[in-house]
Design a protein around this motif. Structure first.
Motif, PDB file in Angstrom:
ATOM      1  N   HIS A  12      -9.163  -3.533   3.863  1.00  0.00           N
ATOM      2  CA  HIS A  12      -8.349  -4.737   3.710  1.00  0.00           C
ATOM      3  C   HIS A  12      -6.946  -4.403   4.167  1.00  0.00           C
ATOM      4  CE1 HIS A  12      -6.831  -3.153  -0.248  1.00  0.00           C
ATOM      5  NE2 HIS A  12      -7.992  -2.546  -0.191  1.00  0.00           N
ATOM      6  N   GLY A  13      -6.399  -5.228   5.042  1.00  0.00           N
ATOM      7  CA  GLY A  13      -5.130  -4.873   5.662  1.00  0.00           C
ATOM      8  C   GLY A  13      -5.306  -3.541   6.387  1.00  0.00           C
ATOM      9  N   ASN A  14      -4.336  -2.645   6.267  1.00  0.00           N
ATOM     10  CA  ASN A  14      -4.462  -1.319   6.861  1.00  0.00           C
ATOM     11  C   ASN A  14      -4.787  -0.292   5.797  1.00  0.00           C
ATOM     12  OD1 ASN A  14      -3.925  -2.445   9.263  1.00  0.00           O
ATOM     13  ND2 ASN A  14      -1.863  -1.604   9.495  1.00  0.00           N
TER      14      ASN A  14
ATOM     15  N   ALA B 206     -10.589   1.115   0.746  1.00  0.00           N
ATOM     16  CA  ALA B 206     -10.887   1.437  -0.650  1.00  0.00           C
ATOM     17  C   ALA B 206     -12.077   2.382  -0.652  1.00  0.00           C
ATOM     18  CB  ALA B 206     -11.205   0.166  -1.427  1.00  0.00           C
TER      19      ALA B 206
ATOM     20  N   ASN C 166     -12.946   3.804  -5.663  1.00  0.00           N
ATOM     21  CA  ASN C 166     -12.009   2.733  -5.339  1.00  0.00           C
ATOM     22  C   ASN C 166     -10.547   3.165  -5.195  1.00  0.00           C
ATOM     23  OD1 ASN C 166     -12.026   0.003  -4.583  1.00  0.00           O
ATOM     24  ND2 ASN C 166     -11.122  -0.596  -6.541  1.00  0.00           N
TER      25      ASN C 166
ATOM     26  N   ASN D 212      -7.349   3.548  -3.123  1.00  0.00           N
ATOM     27  CA  ASN D 212      -6.905   2.882  -1.905  1.00  0.00           C
ATOM     28  C   ASN D 212      -6.115   3.860  -1.048  1.00  0.00           C
ATOM     29  OD1 ASN D 212      -7.707  -0.005  -1.798  1.00  0.00           O
ATOM     30  ND2 ASN D 212      -6.866   0.045  -3.862  1.00  0.00           N
TER      31      ASN D 212
ATOM     32  N   SER E 226      -4.099   4.587   2.578  1.00  0.00           N
ATOM     33  CA  SER E 226      -3.455   3.974   3.754  1.00  0.00           C
ATOM     34  C   SER E 226      -4.053   4.574   5.021  1.00  0.00           C
ATOM     35  CB  SER E 226      -1.957   4.246   3.719  1.00  0.00           C
ATOM     36  OG  SER E 226      -1.429   4.088   5.020  1.00  0.00           O
TER      37      SER E 226
ATOM     38  N   GLU F  21      -2.711   4.289   7.871  1.00  0.00           N
ATOM     39  CA  GLU F  21      -1.614   4.717   8.736  1.00  0.00           C
ATOM     40  C   GLU F  21      -1.129   6.114   8.388  1.00  0.00           C
ATOM     41  OE1 GLU F  21       1.345   1.334   9.730  1.00  0.00           O
ATOM     42  OE2 GLU F  21       0.224   0.787   7.947  1.00  0.00           O
ATOM     43  N   THR F  22      -0.995   6.377   7.070  1.00  0.00           N
ATOM     44  CA  THR F  22      -0.408   7.652   6.661  1.00  0.00           C
ATOM     45  C   THR F  22      -1.419   8.569   6.014  1.00  0.00           C
ATOM     46  OG1 THR F  22       0.121   6.825   4.472  1.00  0.00           O
ATOM     47  CG2 THR F  22       1.768   6.478   6.196  1.00  0.00           C
TER      48      THR F  22
ATOM     49  N   ARG G 198      -2.178   8.422   3.006  1.00  0.00           N
ATOM     50  CA  ARG G 198      -1.770   8.631   1.627  1.00  0.00           C
ATOM     51  C   ARG G 198      -2.470   7.688   0.647  1.00  0.00           C
ATOM     52  NH1 ARG G 198       3.628   8.538   3.204  1.00  0.00           N
ATOM     53  NH2 ARG G 198       3.579  10.485   4.338  1.00  0.00           N
TER      54      ARG G 198
ATOM     55  N   LEU H 116      -2.566   5.130  -2.310  1.00  0.00           N
ATOM     56  CA  LEU H 116      -1.579   4.130  -2.713  1.00  0.00           C
ATOM     57  C   LEU H 116      -1.624   3.918  -4.220  1.00  0.00           C
ATOM     58  CD1 LEU H 116      -2.255   1.556   0.144  1.00  0.00           C
ATOM     59  CD2 LEU H 116      -0.550   3.379   0.075  1.00  0.00           C
TER      60      LEU H 116
ATOM     61  N   SER I 101       0.108  -5.373   8.405  1.00  0.00           N
ATOM     62  CA  SER I 101       0.752  -4.858   7.195  1.00  0.00           C
ATOM     63  C   SER I 101       0.641  -3.350   7.135  1.00  0.00           C
ATOM     64  CB  SER I 101       0.076  -5.415   5.956  1.00  0.00           C
ATOM     65  OG  SER I 101      -0.286  -6.728   6.163  1.00  0.00           O
TER      66      SER I 101
ATOM     67  N   GLU J  45       1.861   0.311   5.054  1.00  0.00           N
ATOM     68  CA  GLU J  45       1.974   0.746   3.667  1.00  0.00           C
ATOM     69  C   GLU J  45       3.328   0.369   3.079  1.00  0.00           C
ATOM     70  OE1 GLU J  45       2.395   5.000   1.461  1.00  0.00           O
ATOM     71  OE2 GLU J  45       1.432   4.896   3.424  1.00  0.00           O
TER      72      GLU J  45
ATOM     73  N   ASP K  80      -5.744 -10.780   3.928  1.00  0.00           N
ATOM     74  CA  ASP K  80      -7.207 -10.744   3.928  1.00  0.00           C
ATOM     75  C   ASP K  80      -7.795 -10.150   2.655  1.00  0.00           C
ATOM     76  OD1 ASP K  80      -6.423  -8.241   4.584  1.00  0.00           O
ATOM     77  OD2 ASP K  80      -7.446  -8.111   6.493  1.00  0.00           O
ATOM     78  N   GLY K  81      -7.124 -10.426   1.526  1.00  0.00           N
ATOM     79  CA  GLY K  81      -7.713 -10.066   0.244  1.00  0.00           C
ATOM     80  C   GLY K  81      -7.674  -8.588  -0.045  1.00  0.00           C
TER      81      GLY K  81
ATOM     82  N   SER L 284     -10.204  -5.147  -2.102  1.00  0.00           N
ATOM     83  CA  SER L 284     -11.581  -4.716  -2.340  1.00  0.00           C
ATOM     84  C   SER L 284     -12.139  -5.300  -3.632  1.00  0.00           C
ATOM     85  CB  SER L 284     -11.672  -3.189  -2.338  1.00  0.00           C
ATOM     86  OG  SER L 284     -10.794  -2.656  -3.306  1.00  0.00           O
TER      87      SER L 284
END
Lengths: 125, 836
Positions: free
Chosen positions: A61-63, A66, A71, A73, A75, A77-78, A80, A82, B351, B353, B536-537, B539
């Motif tokens: 979801h997004g970048n 999970a 579960n 989360n 990132s 991109e990094t 890391r 969250l 989006s 982090e 987009d929600g 998990s």
């Protein structure tokens, strides 16, 4: 964009947006190549920093992915974790050119976690 | 360079050489704009010759869409007419394209053999449409959308009417589709990606756009891959998609993207990657050759929009006239030129982090706004429906202004954020008059909300259930919350039932009710209509929404695999080492030597590291690799076995004892009934896992009284038990009722399951559901109307028609092979392929 040799690992449309596919590297860590709902491509080591869950199988979801096991989360991109979780998975510089995905060879063979100096301070829990 | 000419040469004729010779390849927007910029700085420095491939003067290419749509004529989009060339002594060579550059001799050569010397060469060849490499791409009737000739071809086709297919749902494709549709054609847009204009829009805005275009009569197919363009007598007749769909077409427009036109530059030996490499002054690897526009690559980027051209041309002209400034790249914004659709996008809105999304949705007005903020600066914006503030956001973005002071009000736009409005939302609400409308959907004023709060509604939920404020679309939730805080004081507000997740202010029950009430049929639609605060929600909400939609619209809703947890996506149970366990179904716990042999063979062939009998009377094979799953399923299928759904929020097993056929205490055929129940219920998706058991007598060997649905056979019939659980909190079942026949037992089982499916929250087992609702409620819901059981059972059976498809067989047959195979493999000593 980092300098070095780039490996061509396939075309973008081999990965459905919002999912990931695996990329085993002989003798090294398996990688997961993600394509987000927005179509961006990221590569990270396919191992959650928590209990080594296969991140490639998580919900994107997004970048963020999970982890399917607990579960967390992470990132894309990094690399890391969250929120309140702490941990980091190596990221592999990735670029898309002409519909093909290229990974930085050096990072594929020797994945490194992102430079700690870049780390944004985490909000006090 | 040393030749000096009188400053005012304009209007004079007969001067053979006014200065250095500038040759421009490309009579398009970039080439001409560069010349204009140079002339405005120094009108005498260069002798200019422009070569254009098209046989006409310079026009505004981005206005071709309005020409196609009939909103403008060609004359209206001409930028520079013949008089401009004449007045500025520019030699225009149109219709004779340059075919070669000789850098040694410093001249260019055209198709007709004409040779033109240069001191400075400017390449502005723009871009070529990308033709997707499918069979039939060269058929008559396949056109691109790049120049006026293309528009003419489309208009000719449109005159005859019929069907058009546009391949590509990006900016260009949608504008072509709009034009053809206005010209009376039946238009289908085929787009490879799941979201229209995915480079500019996020999923939510893409969904709104798709819905609007469909409302206008276009057919929009997303995630659609063109396989072939079918021809008849050398002419286009249809488009065939990968999934077998055939769309008739008299004309096919290829609008799948553009590629920088770099052929000439490459042949001349200039440095070229995706585009012609230029520095900040638009100089190529040859210092006498400049390049500008869509054909160049600057700092790794190629641009396909018009705004960067203007910036590039300014820097180029500064450099060419010896006052170098340098081009630092462009931030781009996009507006779709389709009349009546307001759509704006700028910057980066993926989006990250450390990015923060501010989202506002107003379903009743069809508005979606999203601003992405990073380090107190706007980095991206997507606006749909109301783009009035697009330029304001774009301005803040380009200037990198610190927005922390207006952060709270930013999303409401410039007028609100900078017009001196009260920034504390509570204070702003307190300042409203009593008759100010709070909830537009239900027409509730501030005074009504306040009096309802004063009468005891001390939580958001209480307000929603009493005066209905914020109970429909939810967009005024923030206002109601402020009113609660203002009226009662911050601390006295009671927090109601938890919202579904952080993405929404609605509870699970609200969302389910609204899906039905508002006829919502897709995840992005739910998120838009119910004002999701994330693009987009997450998990938590994605799998829940997927289930709610699946339950609400059986046979209609298409399961969204990427919103499923891994086990349900891979139809096996993930284990802590990343391998999977595989459990074939054993109807009522009954197996045969043939099945056992097949299981044994599969266990050996796929090296199962553990073979275990489960608590649900079947066999679990552990340690199977993801890529081996389709293989093991094919082998198990071949022996007649199907998926046991041991991995799903679905019917797991029906456990049975041997019953009256073998047992001396047995009262009824419990195994037979168990098998029948399992045949009826397998494959159904539920809020959580669901276990059934049938015991043949009150000794209850099948442990039916700790199952979600349990049958205990007695001499006089069947006792039906519900809501049992053997998990963390052991809960024995409640007796629901007693029935006399197997048929009734089956019917009640189906009805109970359907009620659970329709009422329970996602991830709520039957035990906590019944504790929450109460057994009395359950009995009332099932039995107060004598037709309810029958009706619920009917709905369950209807929904089962679409879910009793063995997912293993589909996958073993090759469906979604991408989920099970690696993207590629890397062997360090024999790398797949390398690029420098």
């Amino acid at each position: 964009m980092p300098v070095g040799k780039w490996l061509d690992v396939g075309t973008v449309d081999q990965i459905e947006p919002g999912t990931a596919r695996t990329l085993p590297v002989e003798g090294r860590e398996e990688l997961a190549v993600f394509r987000t709902m927005r179509g961006e491509v990221f590569t990270i080591v396919n191992k959650c920093p928590h209990k080594q869950g296969p991140l490639s199988q998580g919900i994107v979801h997004g970048n963020v992915v999970a982890c399917p096991l607990h579960n967390w989360n992470i990132s894309l991109e990094t690399g890391r974790a969250l929120g309140d979780d702490d941990g980091c998975v190596p990221t592999i510089p990735t670029k898309v050119e002409g519909g093909r995905i290229f990974l930085l060879r050096e990072a594929v063979l020797n994945p490194q976690v992102a430079d700690a100096a870049d780390e944004a301070p985490k909000a006090a829990a | 360079m040393n030749v000096t000419v009188a400053p005012d040469m304009k209007g004079t004729t007969g001067v053979l050489s006014r200065g250095r010779k500038l040759v421009v390849i490309g009579n398009g927007m970039a080439g001409c704009r560069a010349v204009e910029e140079i002339l405005s700085r120094d009108g005498t420095r260069f002798d200019v010759t422009i070569f254009g491939a098209e046989p006409r003067v310079n026009y505004n290419r981005i206005m071709l869409s309005p020409v196609l749509a009939g909103e403008k004529t060609f004359e209206e989009i001409v930028i520079n007419g013949q008089d401009w060339y004449d007045d500025n002594h520019i030699q225009l060579v149109s219709g004779d394209p340059v075919v070669g550059i000789d850098r040694q001799q410093k001249h260019v050569i055209t198709r007709s053999g004409r040779i033109e010397n240069y001191d400075t060469l400017l390449i502005a060849t723009g871009s070529d449409p990308f033709i997707i490499p499918v069979p039939g791409k060269d058929l008559d009737g396949v056109v691109t959308f790049r120049d006026l000739d293309d528009v003419d071809k489309m208009l000719t086709a449109a005159e005859k009417g019929g069907s058009a297919v546009v391949i590509g749902g990006g900016l260009l494709g949608l504008e072509a589709a709009h034009g053809l549709s206005l010209r009376g054609m039946d238009v289908t847009v085929v787009h490879l990606m799941p979201t229209l204009m995915e480079r500019q829009l996020d999923e939510a805005a893409g969904y709104l756009l798709k819905a609007e275009l469909e409302k206008r009569g276009q057919t929009i197919l997303t995630s659609a891959n063109t396989k072939e363009i079918v021809g008849k007598d050398g002419k286009v007749s249809a488009v065939l998609l990968e999934d077998g769909t055939v769309i008739p077409a008299e004309i096919v427009v290829m609008a799948a993207g553009i590629r920088p036109a770099t052929g000439l530059a490459k042949e001349a030996g200039l440095d070229v990657e995706r585009g012609i490499l230029v520095d900040d002054h638009m100089v190529t690897s040859d210092p006498d050759i400049l390049a500008v526009g869509e054909c160049v690559q600057h700092r790794g980027l190629c641009y396909g929009l018009v705004a960067p051209l203007w910036d590039m041309c300014r820097s180029l002209a500064d450099y060419a006239t010896d006052t170098p400034s340098g081009y630092g790249g462009s931030v781009t914004s996009t507006k779709l030129k389709v009349s009546g659709i307001d759509l704006f996008s700028a910057g980066d809105f993926t989006s990250g982090e450390d990015c923060e999304d501010i989202v506002m949705r107003d379903a009743s007005r069809g508005i979606y706004k999203r601003v992405v903020v990073k380090d107190s600066k706007i980095v991206g914006a997507v606006l749909y429906g109301d783009t009035a503030d697009g330029n304001w956001y774009f301005d803040l973005l380009k200037k990198e202004e610190d927005i922390s002071d207006i952060r709270e009000a930013l999303i409401f736009g410039q007028a609100f954020a900078s017009g001196g409005a009260l920034l504390d939302p509570n204070a702003a609400v307190a300042a409203l008059s009593d008759d100010a409308e709070i909830c537009g959907c239900n027409g509730v004023s501030k005074g009504q909300v306040v009096s309802c709060i004063n009468n005891g509604a001390h939580s958001l939920d209480a307000v929603r259930s009493t005066c209905k404020a914020s109970a429909s679309c939810g967009s005024c939730t923030g206002l109601v919350e402020s009113l609660l805080a203002v009226t009662l004081g911050e601390d006295a507000v009671e927090t109601g039932p938890k919202t579904m997740c952080k993405c929404t202010s609605f509870t699970h029950d609200d969302v389910r009710a609204l899906i039905l009430e508002k006829n919502l049929k897709a995840i992005p639609q739910v998120m838009q209509e119910l004002h999701w605060s994330t693009p987009d929600g997450c998990s938590s909400c994605r799998p829940a929404l997927n289930y709610y939609l699946l339950c609400a619209w059986p046979g209609e809703y298409i399961d969204d695999q990427k919103s499923r947890f891994v086990n349900e996506r891979l139809h096996a149970n993930i284990q802590k080492d990343g391998t999977y366990s595989v459990v074939p179904r054993m109807w009522g716990g009954i197996t045969s030597p043939k099945e056992l042999r097949a299981i044994a063979d599969a266990a050996e062939k796929y090296q199962a590291r553990l073979v275990k009998v489960t608590g649900g009377q079947r066999i679990d094979l552990f340690g199977i690799k993801k890529e081996d799953l389709p293989g093991i399923w094919a082998d198990l299928n071949a022996a007649g076995m199907v998926s046991g759904h041991a991995y799903g929020k679905s019917l797991r097993t029906v456990k049975t004892c041997v019953g009256s056929e073998w047992c001396r205490f047995g009262t009824q055929d419990s195994t037979g009934l168990g098998v029948q129940i399992e045949r009826m219920t397998w494959g159904s998706w539920m809020p959580h896992k669901f276990k059934i058991a049938v015991s043949g007598c009150p000794r209850n060997c099948a442990e039916a009284t700790i199952k979600d649905f349990g049958v205990v056979c007695v001499d006089s019939g069947y006792e039906l038990h519900v809501g049992g659980n053997g998990g963390i909190h052991v809960r024995a079942t409640d007796l629901l009722c007693k029935v006399e026949t197997e048929q009734e037992a089956m019917e009640h089982c189906a009805a109970f399951i359907q009620l659970y499916r329709e009422d329970a929250r996602y991830l709520e087992r039957t035990a906590p559901w019944i504790e929450r609702k109460g057994l009395d409620w359950l009995k009332e819901a099932l039995f107060s109307d004598p037709n309810t059981v029958k009706e619920l059972a009917r709905r369950f059976r209807y929904s089962q028609r679409f879910s009793q498809d063995d997912p293993w067989a589909q996958r073993a047959g090759g469906d979604r092979a991408d989920l099970h195979s690696h993207l590629a493999e890397v062997r360090p000593l024999q790398i797949i392929s390398e690029v420098a």
